[in-house]
Design an enzyme around this catalytic site. Structure first.
Site, PDB file in Angstrom:
ATOM      1  N   ASP A 110       0.873  -1.159   0.000  1.00 14.69           N
ATOM      2  CA  ASP A 110       0.000   0.000   0.000  1.00 14.69           C
ATOM      3  C   ASP A 110       0.924   1.227   0.000  1.00 14.69           C
ATOM      4  O   ASP A 110       2.056   1.143   0.455  1.00 14.69           O
ATOM      5  CB  ASP A 110      -0.851  -0.074   1.273  1.00 14.69           C
ATOM      6  CG  ASP A 110      -1.384   1.271   1.697  1.00 14.69           C
ATOM      7  OD1 ASP A 110      -2.198   1.819   0.952  1.00 14.69           O
ATOM      8  OD2 ASP A 110      -0.990   1.754   2.773  1.00 14.69           O
ATOM      9  N   ASP A 306      -1.464  -0.795   6.069  1.00 14.22           N
ATOM     10  CA  ASP A 306      -1.625  -0.221   7.409  1.00 14.22           C
ATOM     11  C   ASP A 306      -3.035   0.278   7.706  1.00 14.22           C
ATOM     12  O   ASP A 306      -3.394   0.454   8.853  1.00 14.22           O
ATOM     13  CB  ASP A 306      -0.662   0.968   7.574  1.00 14.22           C
ATOM     14  CG  ASP A 306      -1.106   2.155   6.744  1.00 14.22           C
ATOM     15  OD1 ASP A 306      -1.458   1.939   5.570  1.00 14.22           O
ATOM     16  OD2 ASP A 306      -1.123   3.278   7.259  1.00 14.22           O
TER      17      ASP A 306
HETATM   18  P1  ADP Z   1      -5.103   5.654  -0.142  1.00 14.48           P
HETATM   19  O1  ADP Z   1      -5.101   5.453   1.352  1.00 14.48           O
HETATM   20  O2  ADP Z   1      -4.339   4.583  -0.868  1.00 14.48           O
HETATM   21  O3  ADP Z   1      -4.706   7.031  -0.572  1.00 14.48           O
HETATM   22  P2  ADP Z   1      -8.030   5.959  -0.205  1.00 14.48           P
HETATM   23  O4  ADP Z   1      -8.995   5.026  -0.847  1.00 14.48           O
HETATM   24  O5  ADP Z   1      -8.129   6.172   1.243  1.00 14.48           O
HETATM   25  O6  ADP Z   1      -6.605   5.440  -0.676  1.00 14.48           O
HETATM   26  O7  ADP Z   1      -8.197   7.391  -0.900  1.00 14.48           O
HETATM   27  C1  ADP Z   1      -8.162   7.519  -2.289  1.00 14.48           C
HETATM   28  C2  ADP Z   1      -8.225   8.965  -2.661  1.00 14.48           C
HETATM   29  O8  ADP Z   1      -9.502   9.516  -2.314  1.00 14.48           O
HETATM   30  C3  ADP Z   1      -7.223   9.832  -1.972  1.00 14.48           C
HETATM   31  O9  ADP Z   1      -5.993   9.844  -2.644  1.00 14.48           O
HETATM   32  C4  ADP Z   1      -7.911  11.182  -2.026  1.00 14.48           C
HETATM   33  O10 ADP Z   1      -7.721  11.771  -3.285  1.00 14.48           O
HETATM   34  C5  ADP Z   1      -9.377  10.850  -1.880  1.00 14.48           C
HETATM   35  N1  ADP Z   1      -9.826  10.938  -0.490  1.00 14.48           N
HETATM   36  C6  ADP Z   1     -10.191   9.931   0.326  1.00 14.48           C
HETATM   37  N2  ADP Z   1     -10.582  10.403   1.521  1.00 14.48           N
HETATM   38  C7  ADP Z   1     -10.449  11.744   1.491  1.00 14.48           C
HETATM   39  C8  ADP Z   1     -10.672  12.807   2.417  1.00 14.48           C
HETATM   40  N3  ADP Z   1     -11.132  12.612   3.660  1.00 14.48           N
HETATM   41  N4  ADP Z   1     -10.417  14.069   2.010  1.00 14.48           N
HETATM   42  C9  ADP Z   1      -9.965  14.308   0.779  1.00 14.48           C
HETATM   43  N5  ADP Z   1      -9.726  13.362  -0.124  1.00 14.48           N
HETATM   44  C10 ADP Z   1      -9.976  12.100   0.204  1.00 14.48           C
HETATM   45 MG    MG Z   2      -2.425   3.240   3.781  1.00 14.68          MG
END
Ligand code: ADP
Ligand code: MG
Length: 437
Positions: A110, A306
């Site tokens: 990840d 994580d």
């Molecule tokens: P990762 O942990 O691999 O970045 P996530 O699925 O958590 O993957 O998030 C994917 C994308 O969604 C992030 O890169 C961001 O662009 C957007 N994102 C997710 N949660 C938020 C948040 N709370 N605020 C802003 N952007 C978010």
């Molecule tokens: Mg992560």
């Protein structure tokens, strides 16, 4: 210690039980037949007193055949191996992992929080015409106060104190978040969130693309359906990440990155780190599909993660490895836990796994070979040629010696050295392996 002994019993069941079942199928009848044959042969052909010679040789065969060293071979190695791993900061929660880890062909990681620190900070805040940072950032940060995403923490930290109360906060996993602040509809997230909601990113999209090319994560903010700003956050690479990736490559493993982040950002970071395969813009549920793809293409996959969104992947991967500084859900779903956040722990886990399995094979070959060689001696095959006849006492001694060998061989694992040490004084790297081990 609970996980150590259950780890031992798991592998014992899986790895050995099958083999033990197969062996006992013919081992017990064969040994009884050999003993009976020995008694008969000595009784018919042997010198006087034939009966006592026959019984001594027959009992010796039965004693020599005792497979106690075979029974000790696997559990002792597992106990010592998992114990040594724990001293290196690697906890094997499930014993199977010790065997499966050495079969891994791909290490998938990840990005956020695993390859990187998981503590992004705000680097750029560019507004659309008619909007200013002073008005937009507090609204965005207010919406993010209720999110646990690392990006949310970066935005809240950048905005400072005195944030308004957000209502109707809705996290959209893999996309971003929607909320209402001060009567305005706030939308923050990746470009695909804006596409999903039908909001034109216009000229800000070019800025976003340029930010992604620098390896930063571009986000967009919209107020009442109007694009307001493009925001970039950047997350530093963890200490130890580069060394770990080099070590994976040296061991002939493929390295893959799985992330929900922007494809361009992910590609820039992957190129920088020398990662072979990149799967970006994955929704949490897609991480599992990507793992299955990797498995089909390259073979067994070890996944390191994580976050909460990594839990399904950790549970389904051949071996799930959780970062100990990560979320409880990830740790609970994993087979192996690294006590620190340092990826060099994965390299050490691989080393322990290979060494332990090699140790088990040595033990089994020894214990089995010893039995096979000494049964004829106990039967007195050498006697007619002037060789020795094992007395039952000597036979018992020889058997004990075999167990001592197996135990000593397993104990050699205590001296196993970590392949990579987590260099001590850097802050935030967590546990340093105990040199006294
Ligand atoms: P990762 O942990 O691999 O970045 P996530 O699925 O958590 O993957 O998030 C994917 C994308 O969604 C992030 O890169 C961001 O662009 C957007 N994102 C997710 N949660 C938020 C948040 N709370 N605020 C802003 N952007 C978010
Ligand atoms: Mg992560």
């Amino acid at each position: 210690t609970q996980s150590r002994s259950s780890a031992a019993s798991d592998v014992y069941k899986r790895q050995v039980q099958g083999m033990v079942d197969r062996i006992t199928l013919w081992f017990v009848p064969a040994v009884i037949a050999a003993a009976a044959l020995t008694i008969l042969a000595w009784f018919v052909l042997g010198p006087d007193p034939a009966l006592s010679f026959a019984l001594v040789a027959g009992v010796s065969v039965l004693i020599i055949a005792c497979p106690c060293a075979m029974g000790l071979a696997t559990p002792t190695s597992i106990m010592v191996g998992t114990g040594r791993a724990a001293e290196m900061g690697v906890l094997f929660r499930k014993g199977d992992a010790l065997q499966q880890l050495q079969e891994v062909k791909v290490v998938a990681l990840d990005k956020t929080g695993t390859l990187t620190m998981g503590q992004p900070s705000l680097t750029t805040f560019t507004c659309a015409p008619g909007f200013t940072r002073e008005t937009v950032l507090p609204l965005v940060a207010a919406a993010e106060t209720q999110s646990e995403h690392p990006i949310a923490r970066a935005l809240v930290a950048a905005a400072g104190q005195d944030l308004a109360q957000a209502s109707n906060v809705e996290a959209i996993p893999g996309y971003g978040l929607r909320a209402e602040v001060d009567g305005q509809a706030v939308l923050v997230g990746a470009d695909r969130l804006m596409q999903r909601e039908g909001i034109e990113t216009g000229a800000l999209a070019d800025t976003g693309a340029a930010l992604a090319k620098r390896g930063e994560t571009p986000l967009y903010a919209a107020l009442d359906g109007q694009i307001a700003a493009v925001i970039a956050v950047s997350d530093p690479i963890k200490q130890g990440t580069r060394a770990a990736i080099l070590a994976f490559h040296e061991q002939g493993l493929k390295v893959a990155m799985i992330t929900g982040d922007n494809a361009e950002t992910a590609a820039v970071i992957a190129t920088d780190l020398g990662i072979d395969v990149v799967k970006a813009e994955c929704l949490p549920a897609q991480k599992v599909e990507v793992l299955e793809q990797l498995h089909a293409e390259h073979g067994a996959v070890g996944f390191v993660g994580d976050g909460i969104n990594d839990a399904p992947a950790l549970a389904t991967a051949g071996v799930g490895i959780a970062i100990g500084t990560g979320t409880d859900v990830a740790i609970e779903a994993a087979d192996v836990v690294l006590m620190s956040g340092d990826l060099r722990g994965v390299v050490n886990a691989l080393t322990v796994s290979r060494a332990t399995m090699r140790n088990i094979r040595q033990n089994l070959v020894w214990a089995f070979g010893y039995n096979v060689l000494l049964i004829p001696v106990a039967a007195g095959v050498l006697y007619p040629f002037g060789g020795p006849l094992l007395s039952p006492a000597l036979a018992a001694g020889a058997m004990a010696l075999s167990s001592v060998f197996v135990l000593s061989n397993a104990l050699r694992l205590r001296r196993l050295q970590p392949a990579l040490t987590e260099t001590a004084p850097a802050p935030g790297t967590g546990l340093v392996p105990n040199p006294a081990g």
